[in-house]
Design a protein around this motif. Structure first.
Motif, short mmCIF file in Angstrom:
data_model
loop_
_atom_site.label_atom_id
_atom_site.label_comp_id
_atom_site.label_asym_id
_atom_site.label_seq_id
_atom_site.Cartn_x
_atom_site.Cartn_y
_atom_site.Cartn_z
N TYR A 49 -36.57 -63.26 -3.12
CA TYR A 49 -36.54 -62.31 -2.01
C TYR A 49 -36.01 -62.98 -0.77
O TYR A 49 -36.29 -64.14 -0.50
N GLU A 50 -35.27 -62.18 0.01
CA GLU A 50 -34.72 -62.64 1.27
C GLU A 50 -35.13 -61.63 2.34
O GLU A 50 -35.26 -60.45 2.05
N ILE A 121 -35.82 -56.35 3.77
CA ILE A 121 -36.17 -57.39 2.79
C ILE A 121 -35.39 -57.03 1.52
O ILE A 121 -35.29 -55.85 1.18
N TRP A 122 -34.83 -58.05 0.88
CA TRP A 122 -33.99 -57.78 -0.29
C TRP A 122 -34.40 -58.67 -1.46
O TRP A 122 -34.73 -59.84 -1.27
N LYS A 123 -34.35 -58.07 -2.64
CA LYS A 123 -34.38 -58.88 -3.85
C LYS A 123 -33.01 -59.51 -3.96
O LYS A 123 -31.99 -58.83 -3.89
N ARG A 124 -33.02 -60.82 -4.08
CA ARG A 124 -31.73 -61.52 -4.04
C ARG A 124 -31.58 -62.30 -5.34
O ARG A 124 -31.74 -63.51 -5.38
#
Lengths: 544, 79
Positions: A49-50, A121-124
């Motif tokens: 996560y980012e 917030i992103w799943k990276r």
């Protein structure tokens, strides 16, 4: 409403305490969003996560406040984890306290829905886990069939230094940055102090005002901001730290002032100005904390003063420590004949204390197939560093090397021409590193300080530990050894000099000397014969 | 003005952030024009990307100035 929102790259605690005051709420709802083992139809070991941290925290706060307007609750606590999160662990936690359950459920459900729409917030990407299924030789001594050519101490350290690269830096809130390594130079964005301010409790008057008696025309406290042009015969009462109302002033300390009604009589006993000028301490643009600095209390306070709420730092390292050996029993258990108590688990935990974010320890049986089936593969997949205790000295029951190879690690070296610690194994897999530590505790201690500490420093973007110079108080003669030795010693400071007292050390199994050791003296191969007062090289190995 | 890129937009632009100077305050359309001049590859993502100004989502009325921190926010996937 009591609202607490946290962004962290550390694991979310299993138990999170309910809010206070107890008794005010009738419902305490908790939700954890957990990483599943399948992502987009593929089996994974971890998700990454980012976040845009400043905005993510503000946006979560805005969402909760907005929803609570319609569903009033008493307390809300949200923790979102970022970075690499292993399968089975929580990525998000939300706890809601409310008078009754209905509004709590409503707030929680709507918050989680909108979180997934609006919070930056992103799943990276994800990390898979494919063990190397190539046939590996079990119970074959490491390096069998090949002439092992051990590396020298310096070669081994150089190898580790070149194989371990700084991990990608991450922005975290200041409270999460304690003890981490700063990965960007931090410059002042403004002058410090940002305005001219008083260094005394006293009275500000024109610097060249000849008047003896002044009318007190105002009071400025430390947090006050009251610009005004003073005239001759006027004074403003100021507290220490208070901003000056205008330029061209001096402050007479209150000990030299006599207050009579609204007037003050000043005795000018000296010519002190008693004003700290804007930018006296720091000018805008000046370097405050250089890159690669460890963020201790003082530096963190400076970052806070400079307004850097989200410094760019090293991620918290994750370490998996596998302890092998059928002969070891827990410290609280009486060993049977042939057994010994496990001291390496707590030794490694102690050596890593404060240096890593997460340490996962597991015991493995020496049977390879049984050990393989018990491996914490999801933890290993996201570990920066894997340590394996025991099983590294050349013997039939050893399995560290085959284990690391089957996990996909490429063995960089498996012997160092060093005493103790010769059978040290070092391997890498992508950005991950692994060490196989020889079983006895003193070897652990030595290998940690000359090898593992190097890997930790490199991962953190920290300066690697280097040999320093100290003095032997007495003559020191070691027995002949064909290998270089790192000799445990007690380091003391005396009259500005570093004094190294070599400790009694019988064999590498000696467990008493390293309870005192805080340095390792470098003793060359052959017989070392040092005169009293001789200067030697040493590696720091603990607090002084 | 500091412009931040997140998630896959880092790969698209090859950068985490860029400093640009605006000759005058820009509305979202003007800022996008400027960004697409610098990074034409962003065009494929523009319809799904939101802009933020100083940690809040921008609206059609937002004016971007040189002292602002701006971010390009692609569709989020937290939780």
């Amino acid at each position: 409403m009591d609202l607490d929102i946290t962004l962290t790259d550390a694991p979310i605690a299993e138990q999170i305490s309910a809010p206070f005051p107890v008794g005010s709420y009738g419902a305490w709802l908790e939700f954890r969003g957990v990483v599943r083992e399948e992502e987009a139809g593929r089996k994974i070991a971890a998700l990454e996560y980012e976040a845009y941290p400043e905005m993510a925290v503000r946006e979560m706060r805005r969402l909760v406040n907005d929803i609570a307007g319609r569903h009033p609750c008493l307390a809300v606590r949200v923790i979102h984890r970022i970075g690499l999160i292993p399968v089975g662990e929580a990525a998000v936690y939300a706890g809601v306290a409310s008078r009754h359950r209905a509004e709590g459920f409503a707030l929680l459900a709507e918050f989680m829905d909108r979180l997934k729409l609006d919070v930056p917030i992103w799943k990276r990407g994800s990390r898979g886990f494919e063990p190397v299924m190539a046939k590996v030789s079990v119970n074959v001594p490491a390096g069998a069939g090949r002439k092992p050519s051990p590396l020298s101490l310096d070669e081994a350290r150089a190898k580790i230094q070149s194989c371990c690269q700084p991990l990608p830096a991450i922005r975290v809130p200041l409270v999460e940055a304690v003890g981490r390594v700063l990965r960007e130079p931090v410059r002042a964005t403004e002058d410090l102090p940002p305005f001219d301010c008083s260094t005394r409790d006293g009275y500000a008057v024109l610097a060249d005002d000849p008047a003896e008696q002044h009318e007190v025309v105002g009071v400025i406290h430390a947090a006050g901001w009251q610009p005004r042009q003073l005239r001759s015969g006027e004074a403003v009462r100021v507290a220490t730290g208070a901003p000056m109302p205008c330029g061209g002033l001096r402050v007479i300390m209150q000990e030299d002032a006599v207050l009579e009604g609204n007037y003050v009589r000043l005795n000018r006993t000296d010519s002190a100005i008693n004003i700290r000028r804007r930018g006296d301490e720091v000018k805008a643009g000046q370097l405050l904390v250089p890159e690669h600095s460890k963020l201790d209390a003082g530096r963190l306070a400076l970052l806070a003063t400079a307004g850097l709420a989200y410094p760019l730092v090293s991620p918290r390292l994750r370490v998996v420590h596998l302890i092998t050996g059928d002969e070891i029993v827990p410290p609280g258990q009486t060993p049977q004949p042939g057994q010994i108590r496990d001291s390496n688990s707590i030794l490694i935990r102690g050596l890593l204390a404060g240096q890593v974010g997460e340490l996962y320890q597991a015991h493995l049986p020496e049977n390879f197939a049984a050990a393989w089936s018990q491996l914490p593969l999801n933890k290993i997949a996201v570990a920066d560093l894997v340590l394996v205790s025991g099983g590294a000295s050349v013997g039939e029951r050893d399995f560290t090397r085959p284990l690391l190879e089957r996990l996909g690690f490429h063995i960089q070296f498996n012997q160092v021409n060093l005493r103790p610690g010769r059978p040290l194994i070092f391997g890498t897999k992508g950005s991950q590193a692994a060490f196989g530590l020889p079983g006895n505790p003193l070897s652990h201690f030595v290998c940690f300080h000359f090898a593992v500490a190097m890997a930790l420093a490199r991962f953190n973007g920290d300066c690697p530990p280097v040999f320093q110079r100290g003095v032997l108080p007495d003559r020191f003669v070691s027995e002949t050894c064909s290998r270089e030795t790192l000799w445990p010693a007690r380091l003391t400071l005396s009259a500005g000099r570093v004094i190294l007292h070599p400790l009694n050390w019988g064999s590498s199994g000696d467990v008493t000397c390293f309870a005192q050791a805080n340095a390792l003296i470098r003793v060359p191969a052959g017989q070392a014969n040092f005169a009293a007062g001789a200067e030697v090289e040493f590696l720091p190995a603990g607090a002084i | 003005m500091r412009v931040l890129f997140f998630a896959h937009l880092k790969d698209v632009t090859g950068q985490e952030s860029v400093n640009i100077i605006l000759p005058f305050p820009h509305d979202p359309g003007q800022l996008w024009e400027r960004l697409l001049e610098l990074y034409p590859a962003l065009a494929a993502h523009q319809s799904k990307v939101r802009l933020s100004r100083n940690w809040e989502y921008a609206t059609a009325e937002t004016l971007f100035q040189n002292e602002d921190e701006v971010a390009l926010i692609p569709p989020v996937s937290g939780g």
